[in-house]
Design an enzyme around this catalytic site. Structure first.
Site, mmCIF file in Angstrom:
data_model
loop_
_atom_site.group_PDB
_atom_site.id
_atom_site.type_symbol
_atom_site.label_atom_id
_atom_site.label_comp_id
_atom_site.label_asym_id
_atom_site.label_seq_id
_atom_site.Cartn_x
_atom_site.Cartn_y
_atom_site.Cartn_z
ATOM 1 N N ASP A 148 -4.401 -5.150 -0.724
ATOM 2 C CA ASP A 148 -3.683 -5.493 0.510
ATOM 3 C C ASP A 148 -2.770 -6.697 0.273
ATOM 4 O O ASP A 148 -3.084 -7.569 -0.547
ATOM 5 C CB ASP A 148 -4.707 -5.818 1.607
ATOM 6 C CG ASP A 148 -4.079 -5.790 2.988
ATOM 7 O OD1 ASP A 148 -2.922 -5.353 3.133
ATOM 8 O OD2 ASP A 148 -4.764 -6.228 3.943
ATOM 9 N N GLY A 149 -1.663 -6.742 0.999
ATOM 10 C CA GLY A 149 -0.806 -7.926 0.973
ATOM 11 C C GLY A 149 0.533 -7.732 0.276
ATOM 12 O O GLY A 149 1.278 -8.699 0.089
ATOM 13 N N ASN A 150 0.862 -6.501 -0.087
ATOM 14 C CA ASN A 150 2.152 -6.266 -0.756
ATOM 15 C C ASN A 150 3.325 -6.659 0.141
ATOM 16 O O ASN A 150 4.293 -7.276 -0.309
ATOM 17 C CB ASN A 150 2.318 -4.776 -1.100
ATOM 18 C CG ASN A 150 1.342 -4.316 -2.157
ATOM 19 O OD1 ASN A 150 0.644 -5.123 -2.738
ATOM 20 N ND2 ASN A 150 1.295 -3.017 -2.389
ATOM 21 N N ASN B 195 -1.423 4.889 6.718
ATOM 22 C CA ASN B 195 -0.233 4.356 6.026
ATOM 23 C C ASN B 195 0.910 5.366 6.031
ATOM 24 O O ASN B 195 2.082 4.992 5.939
ATOM 25 C CB ASN B 195 -0.539 4.003 4.563
ATOM 26 C CG ASN B 195 -1.441 2.808 4.388
ATOM 27 O OD1 ASN B 195 -2.161 2.705 3.406
ATOM 28 N ND2 ASN B 195 -1.424 1.876 5.338
ATOM 29 N N GLU C 12 -21.745 -5.211 -2.778
ATOM 30 C CA GLU C 12 -21.391 -6.602 -2.507
ATOM 31 C C GLU C 12 -19.928 -6.619 -2.064
ATOM 32 O O GLU C 12 -19.098 -5.886 -2.616
ATOM 33 C CB GLU C 12 -21.544 -7.450 -3.778
ATOM 34 C CG GLU C 12 -22.959 -7.593 -4.262
ATOM 35 C CD GLU C 12 -23.855 -8.319 -3.257
ATOM 36 O OE1 GLU C 12 -23.370 -9.266 -2.614
ATOM 37 O OE2 GLU C 12 -25.030 -7.928 -3.132
ATOM 38 N N ARG D 166 3.417 -8.768 2.705
ATOM 39 C CA ARG D 166 3.518 -10.217 2.899
ATOM 40 C C ARG D 166 4.048 -10.911 1.649
ATOM 41 O O ARG D 166 4.813 -11.868 1.725
ATOM 42 C CB ARG D 166 2.139 -10.789 3.296
ATOM 43 C CG ARG D 166 1.874 -10.687 4.788
ATOM 44 C CD ARG D 166 0.423 -10.887 5.092
ATOM 45 N NE ARG D 166 -0.357 -9.716 4.757
ATOM 46 C CZ ARG D 166 -1.684 -9.676 4.678
ATOM 47 N NH1 ARG D 166 -2.380 -10.782 4.891
ATOM 48 N NH2 ARG D 166 -2.306 -8.563 4.392
ATOM 49 N N ARG E 35 -11.961 -7.058 6.417
ATOM 50 C CA ARG E 35 -12.282 -5.763 7.046
ATOM 51 C C ARG E 35 -12.475 -4.735 5.952
ATOM 52 O O ARG E 35 -11.947 -4.880 4.848
ATOM 53 C CB ARG E 35 -11.095 -5.270 7.893
ATOM 54 C CG ARG E 35 -10.749 -6.065 9.096
ATOM 55 C CD ARG E 35 -9.679 -5.307 9.897
ATOM 56 N NE ARG E 35 -8.377 -5.348 9.254
ATOM 57 C CZ ARG E 35 -7.488 -6.340 9.389
ATOM 58 N NH1 ARG E 35 -7.776 -7.368 10.152
ATOM 59 N NH2 ARG E 35 -6.317 -6.293 8.770
ATOM 60 N N ILE E 36 -13.139 -3.644 6.333
ATOM 61 C CA ILE E 36 -13.323 -2.542 5.372
ATOM 62 C C ILE E 36 -12.263 -1.459 5.609
ATOM 63 O O ILE E 36 -11.947 -0.672 4.712
ATOM 64 C CB ILE E 36 -14.761 -1.998 5.467
ATOM 65 C CG1 ILE E 36 -15.723 -3.059 4.943
ATOM 66 C CG2 ILE E 36 -14.936 -0.726 4.662
ATOM 67 C CD1 ILE E 36 -17.172 -2.698 5.058
ATOM 68 N N ARG F 275 3.848 4.897 8.403
ATOM 69 C CA ARG F 275 4.808 3.777 8.250
ATOM 70 C C ARG F 275 6.228 4.330 8.233
ATOM 71 O O ARG F 275 6.428 5.546 8.108
ATOM 72 C CB ARG F 275 4.512 3.039 6.939
ATOM 73 C CG ARG F 275 3.230 2.235 7.032
ATOM 74 C CD ARG F 275 3.043 1.360 5.832
ATOM 75 N NE ARG F 275 1.865 0.518 6.037
ATOM 76 C CZ ARG F 275 1.531 -0.504 5.277
ATOM 77 N NH1 ARG F 275 2.296 -0.837 4.252
ATOM 78 N NH2 ARG F 275 0.461 -1.209 5.526
HETATM 79 C C1 FPP Z 1 -1.212 -2.634 1.373
HETATM 80 O O1 FPP Z 1 -0.314 -3.720 1.501
HETATM 81 C C2 FPP Z 1 -0.776 -1.774 0.280
HETATM 82 C C3 FPP Z 1 -0.386 -0.483 0.431
HETATM 83 C C4 FPP Z 1 -0.368 0.202 1.736
HETATM 84 C C5 FPP Z 1 0.103 0.318 -0.726
HETATM 85 C C6 FPP Z 1 -0.576 0.043 -2.032
HETATM 86 C C7 FPP Z 1 0.315 0.523 -3.111
HETATM 87 C C8 FPP Z 1 0.449 -0.025 -4.321
HETATM 88 C C9 FPP Z 1 -0.394 -1.113 -4.788
HETATM 89 C C10 FPP Z 1 1.491 0.440 -5.307
HETATM 90 C C11 FPP Z 1 1.454 1.867 -5.671
HETATM 91 C C12 FPP Z 1 0.121 2.366 -6.035
HETATM 92 C C13 FPP Z 1 -0.236 2.819 -7.259
HETATM 93 C C14 FPP Z 1 -1.573 3.361 -7.485
HETATM 94 C C15 FPP Z 1 0.693 2.786 -8.400
HETATM 95 P P1 FPP Z 1 0.552 -3.860 2.825
HETATM 96 O O2 FPP Z 1 1.868 -3.222 2.578
HETATM 97 O O3 FPP Z 1 -0.210 -3.320 4.001
HETATM 98 O O4 FPP Z 1 0.690 -5.413 2.899
HETATM 99 P P2 FPP Z 1 0.837 -6.317 4.214
HETATM 100 O O5 FPP Z 1 -0.489 -6.265 4.912
HETATM 101 O O6 FPP Z 1 1.127 -7.655 3.634
HETATM 102 O O7 FPP Z 1 1.963 -5.758 5.015
#
Ligand code: FPP
Length: 253
Positions: A28-30, A76, A210, A32, A197-198, A79
């Site tokens: 999580d957090g991409n 997701n 854990e 942000r 959160r889960i 989105r």
């Molecule tokens: C959650 O961060 C992340 C996702 C919904 C996507 C995860 C995808 C990747 C890590 C890259 C592609 C995957 C692979 C396996 C190559 P968010 O976008 O909800 O972050 P935010 O809460 O900060 O908005």
């Protein structure tokens, strides 16, 4: 150099104590990460896919049996279409670029979730790498894609009822019908980005796992952060409902 020495020392420390067999991560957090840099959200996902590669490599190097990554929930998929499209393209790119590494390192790729909802160009690559890696035994890398934990339980209950009848379902029968059937018990669930959160991930499998919540945003979560999460896990006493004294007399494998 100091950083490398630090990681090597950490790795050594982690190797000296019992490792979890199965680690799952809510990445999580991409968004942000990208927004903090004035970049489009997709830049965060791209950087996040480099973390996927780094963490997978480290997990394999350490000898974990299973690594399960929450890449995409059913929710997701609602989105903005351009973000979903970019995520699908990144997945396809990942499958192309990591195929050789997966095969060369004895990793078996698996995917769980409603895979029919993935576009054909992702599905084809996924099926191809899964098939090519099916005989690998070093580590199972499972990508949760279009995943919904409640739906996993609903479908498992239906299949178990079909096989055993409603009264014949017990915990083992239900677990045997989950998408994760065959994987080791989940030992450690990590969530990045400070959320606690889960989020509908591995609901059944979390029963005795854990939980480790870290503030690091996923694109910044690399080898060092995985090793720190493992150190945290190794410092805990897993009691499985018993007392500390009981566990110390007869530690579980
Ligand atoms: C959650 O961060 C992340 C996702 C919904 C996507 C995860 C995808 C990747 C890590 C890259 C592609 C995957 C692979 C396996 C190559 P968010 O976008 O909800 O972050 P935010 O809460 O900060 O908005």
């Amino acid at each position: 150099m100091a950083e490398i020495a630090d990681i090597e020392a950490l790795r050594q420390r982690v190797r000296e104590r019992p490792l979890p067999r199965h680690v799952a991560i809510i990445m999580d957090g991409n968004g942000r990460w990208a927004e903090a840099r004035g970049l489009p959200r997709v830049a965060g996902h791209r950087e996040g896919s480099l973390s996927v590669r780094a963490v997978t490599r480290e997990a394999r190097k350490l000898g974990l049996d299973a690594l399960t990554l929450y890449a995409l929930s059913v929710q997701n998929l609602a989105r903005p279409p351009e973000e979903v499209k970019a995520l699908m393209e990144l997945l396809a790119e990942f499958l192309d670029s990591e195929r050789a590494e997966i095969l060369d390192n004895d990793i078996r790729l698996e995917a769980i979730g409603d895979l029919d909802r993935l576009p054909g160009f992702v599905r084809q690559r996924l099926d191809a790498v899964r098939a090519a890696s099916a005989g690998n035994r070093g580590m199972v890398l499972t990508l949760a894609l279009s995943y919904d934990g409640r739906e996993e339980l609903v479908q498992a209950a239906r299949r178990a009822a079909g096989k055993h009848g409603p009264a014949g379902i017990d915990a083992a029968a239900l677990a045997g019908e989950l998408w994760t059937a065959g994987l080791p018990e989940l030992d450690l669930l990590v969530r990045t980005s400070g959320e606690r959160r889960i989020s509908n991930f591995l609901l059944w499998q979390c029963a005795y796992a854990e939980l480790c919540f870290v503030d690091t945003l996923w694109p910044d979560f690399r080898e060092r952060e995985l090793l720190l999460a493992l150190c945290d896990y190794q410092g805990r006493e897993r009691r499985f409902g018993l007392t500390g004294a009981q566990v110390q007399r007869a530690p579980r494998e």
